[in-house]
Design a protein around this motif. Structure first.
Motif, mmCIF file in Angstrom:
data_model
loop_
_atom_site.group_PDB
_atom_site.id
_atom_site.type_symbol
_atom_site.label_atom_id
_atom_site.label_comp_id
_atom_site.label_asym_id
_atom_site.label_seq_id
_atom_site.Cartn_x
_atom_site.Cartn_y
_atom_site.Cartn_z
ATOM 1 N N TRP A 410 1.397 3.182 0.186
ATOM 2 C CA TRP A 410 1.469 1.949 -0.579
ATOM 3 C C TRP A 410 2.168 0.847 0.197
ATOM 4 C CZ3 TRP A 410 -2.051 2.020 -3.890
ATOM 5 C CH2 TRP A 410 -2.376 3.187 -4.574
ATOM 6 N N VAL A 413 -0.635 -0.461 2.192
ATOM 7 C CA VAL A 413 -1.513 -1.294 1.368
ATOM 8 C C VAL A 413 -0.948 -2.706 1.245
ATOM 9 C CG1 VAL A 413 -2.356 -1.651 -0.986
ATOM 10 C CG2 VAL A 413 -2.576 0.594 0.093
ATOM 11 N N ASN A 414 0.340 -2.806 0.981
ATOM 12 C CA ASN A 414 0.971 -4.126 0.876
ATOM 13 C C ASN A 414 0.881 -4.888 2.196
ATOM 14 O OD1 ASN A 414 1.690 -3.606 -1.787
ATOM 15 N ND2 ASN A 414 3.681 -2.733 -1.214
ATOM 16 N N MET A 457 -6.545 3.064 -0.655
ATOM 17 C CA MET A 457 -6.425 3.176 -2.106
ATOM 18 C C MET A 457 -7.383 4.242 -2.658
ATOM 19 S SD MET A 457 -6.160 -0.905 -2.987
ATOM 20 C CE MET A 457 -6.131 -0.659 -4.750
#
Length: 780
Positions: A410, A413-414, A457
């Motif tokens: 995550w 992802v950011n 994701m």
């Protein structure tokens, strides 16, 4: 342009910066080439064998000339391909070295970049090897040095472009498309442009500006093609044959940029060439092949690969992934629409407020990009290197800075989302700056970061719910989702969205991966991208820049304007009577008018059309006749045929042709016979059958005549009487006015309306994703 006079329209004023704003008359060029072939054939007839069939020296020489003539074009294409390959390899090597120079230096040799300095030595990002020395161990100092180098590189590039070669700025693809269609830009493919662009392109890429080198590579390739073709009289004297070489060079430019020879040929067919023949296709393929082989032999990356981000996929995909492939395709279409529309707004602002501040603008953009991008792992490194990392499979040593670790997914992802958003903003404002700048790789990098984010994701969903819903089709012992392929497909979608090309991108991506299994996903993604672009009525950025710059280029698409020729034609004409003028009168007409050609009409009031003669032909005949000292300013001029000398005939029968195009050799021979103190006859240089249309003819048919036949001017006559003329620029002025009236930014609400549209799309997409995730959780 021909037939135009008076002040130019405001939309076209900036085009007056070009030294030559004319178009090639392809019909006349074809006739000149036809006359050349006739003369060559008749010369060959004079060198037959002896009376008893014996071999003579003249016959042997004629046969040798035939062989040399046949192989000359292939030799020229080979030289062009070799030059393009060498230039691409040198630019790649210098770019890699300059990009790494911002971070540190190699103690074993200052000329080595980080890859060669640490060859076969394992290390991490902060300390690749002992031979590579960062400029500082303090983060703030490294950041400051990084920014200073970026500013210096951009300043050097922008200053050289502004001072020595203004045509080296930009991508060049829009201008090359116009040149291939017949638009003349003197100096755009010159030696100075080639040298400065080759020198400044590595500086621009190394500065970190969100621009690419693939578009400028096409411009550089065409510069090499033009320079080599100019060494051969066969190509330098024929605009049509020169365009064949330039088309082949453009294919080779894309081939070396992506390591894709077949993709380069398709690019020249789909995007660059206005008309394409089989002979040109074979020359383009051969030129692309030679350039690619040359680049492969030089092996600039020392990996055996032609480009830095070339990868190989050996894992299959699943049918349920088509859902996510469609999401990538939608992103590509939306990105293309967003980029084209907002970049045009930035270009308009740049033209209005920053026209005289190109260097300051480039330095400011590079500094901002470096200051912001340094703190993002995917913006700090070169875009091609970033794509090489994002394309990799995690199971094949593709981990980079915890990119493949589940614990950091995550956070990645950011980081990828931030990189996508920031790079989109920088590409919007950077593309079009007064430095060599392409948009191919920046768009691919944006698509790669977005695609990898989607892939991570989807993989996270698979790890969380391995046996639920669509993931139940995955094999238990084999990784189900490969995020690298999502980055690959996202890059394809973004490139297709901004350029509006499809088949070329599929082939390029196939040649980059060699994975036949991913042809279908790529086609699905690009089909969705094209559908979104068609729905939003967006054209490629190259076509939009042609329209924005006011270049005389007719689109391939068909349009219905519900207008006839009389509504578009120019009626304020500068004509020449068939008789009654002297050389002094013609000199005065040439000095007082700017048009590129003059219709010839009868001397009475009927204004009957006799023919058409170009300004260049008038100037040439007068100058040559005066050099022979056979005429004076009082010498009468005639534009009618001489019928009082039946014994005199042209050995080539070219004066009796219906539409005459004379090369320099034939013109000199005829002028030697015709120039005298009694009269100067321009008849051999008069086009006796110019293309004419009726005022009631629909405009769409006239546009097809311009596109397919390529005349410089079309005359309009009504029952034999000349009433007007039509040029490409007249048509473009009318079509631009019609499109602005029907689809202007003001009618659609300007930028605010586009912001609202984009926000509405984002909200709808978010709601759809949330709804899908909720349904997936309920099923579990």
């Amino acid at each position: 342009m021909d037939g135009l006079n008076g002040p130019p329209d405001e939309d076209f004023q900036h085009t007056q910066n070009y030294e030559d704003f004319t178009t090639i008359d392809w019909i006349q060029d074809s006739i000149i080439e036809r006359n050349r072939r006739i003369r060559a054939a008749r010369d060959a007839e004079l060198h037959r064998r002896g009376p008893r069939g014996e071999v003579t020296a003249a016959w042997l020489w004629s046969q040798l000339r035939k062989v040399l003539h046949a192989g000359q074009s292939w030799f020229v294409v080979t030289l062009v391909g070799v030059g393009i390959g060498i230039n691409a390899a040198l630019i790649s090597i210098i770019t890699e070295w300059l990009s790494d120079l911002k971070m540190g230096y190699c103690s074993d040799g200052w000329w080595l970049n980080q890859q060669f300095c640490c060859w076969e030595v394992e290390g991490d990002e902060g300390n690749p090897c002992d031979s590579w020395h960062p400029w500082s161990t303090v983060t703030a100092a490294r950041w400051l040095i990084y920014v200073i180098f970026a500013a210096l590189f951009s300043f050097g590039a922008a200053h050289l472009v502004r001072s020595l070669a203004k045509y080296a700025a930009g991508s060049g693809i829009s201008e090359i498309k116009c040149i291939l269609a017949g638009f003349v830009m003197k100096g755009f493919l010159g030696l100075a442009t080639f040298f400065i662009k080759s020198l400044t392109l590595p500086l621009v890429i190394a500065s970190g500006l969100s621009v690419g080198k693939e578009g400028p590579s096409v411009h550089l390739a065409c510069c090499i093609g033009d320079l080599v073709a100019s060494l051969s009289s066969r190509f330098s004297h024929s605009e049509g044959k020169k365009r064949e070489i330039l088309t082949a060079a453009s294919a080779a430019g894309v081939a070396v940029a992506f390591g894709s020879p077949i993709g380069g040929v398709l690019f020249s067919i789909e995007e660059m060439s206005h008309t394409f023949s089989i002979k040109t296709m074979w020359r383009s393929f051969f030129c692309a092949l030679v350039a690619t082989v040359t680049l492969s032999a030089m092996n600039p990356f020392r990996t055996g690969k032609l480009v830095l981000f070339q990868v190989t996929y050996d894992r299959d995909w699943h049918f349920f992934e088509i859902i996510f492939f469609v999401i990538l395709g939608i992103f590509g279409g939306l990105y293309g629409a967003f980029m084209v529309k907002f970049n045009l707004q930035v270009a308009a602002f740049r033209r209005k407020h920053l026209a005289n501040h190109g260097v300051a603008e480039a330095v400011t953009l590079a500094t901002l990009t470096a200051m912001v991008g340094y703190f993002n792992r995917f913006l700090r490194i070169d875009m091609t290197e970033s794509m090489a990392i994002l394309f990799r499979e995690c199971e094949s040593g593709g981990d980079y800075d915890n990119l493949c670790r589940t614990a950091f997914q995550w956070r990645m992802v950011n980081s990828l989302l931030l990189a996508t958003v920031i790079r989109v903003g920088f590409v919007v404002i950077s593309y079009g700056a007064k430095v060599p700048a392409g948009i191919f790789v920046p768009s691919m990098a944006i698509g790669a970061t977005f695609g990898r984010m989607v892939g991570i994701m989807v993989k996270a969903l698979n790890n969380a719910y391995p046996t639920s819903g669509i993931f139940a089709f995955c094999q238990p012992d084999v990784p189900c989702i490969t995020p690298g392929t999502y980055a690959f497909l996202g890059a394809a979608a973004a490139l297709s969205g901004v350029m509006r090309i499809t088949v070329t991108v599929v082939v390029i991506m196939f040649e980059l991966t060699g994975a036949l299994t991913y042809i279908l996903p790529t086609m699905i993604v690009l089909l969705v991208t094209k559908s979104v672009g068609d729905f939003l009525d967006v054209r490629g950025i190259a076509d939009e820049m042609i329209r924005f710059n006011g270049f005389p280029f007719l689109e391939k698409e068909e349009h219905s304007f519900n207008a006839c020729v009389s509504r578009v034609m120019t009626t304020d004409l500068h004509t020449l009577p068939v008789s009654g003028l002297t050389i002094r009168d013609i000199e005065r007409i040439l000095a007082n008018t700017k048009v590129q050609g003059y219709p010839i009409v009868s001397s009475d009031s009927s204004n009957t059309l006799i023919g058409y003669i170009g300004r260049t032909e008038l100037r040439y005949v007068i100058d040559k006749a005066q050099q022979m000292r056979r005429v004076s300013l009082q010498t009468p001029c005639s534009f009618s045929p001489q019928r009082d000398d039946p014994e005199r005939s042209d050995p080539l029968d070219i004066t009796s042709a219906l539409a005459v195009g004379l090369d320099e050799d034939s013109a000199a021979e005829i002028l030697e016979d015709m120039a005298s103190d009694h009269a100067l006859n321009f008849w051999p240089w008069v086009n006796q059958t110019p293309i004419t249309v009726s005022p009631q003819l629909p405009l769409e048919i006239t546009m097809q005549m311009f596109k397919r036949l390529g005349p410089r001017v079309i005359l309009v006559e009504d029952r034999g009487s000349l009433v007007g003329l039509l040029t490409v620029k007249d048509v473009l002025r009318f079509t631009m006015t019609e499109k602005q009236d029907s689809d202007s930014w003001d009618d659609r609400g300007g930028i605010d309306a586009v912001f609202e549209e984009v926000w509405a799309w984002a909200v709808q997409a978010e709601e759809a994703i949330v709804s899908w995730c909720q349904r997936l959780i309920r099923r579990r």
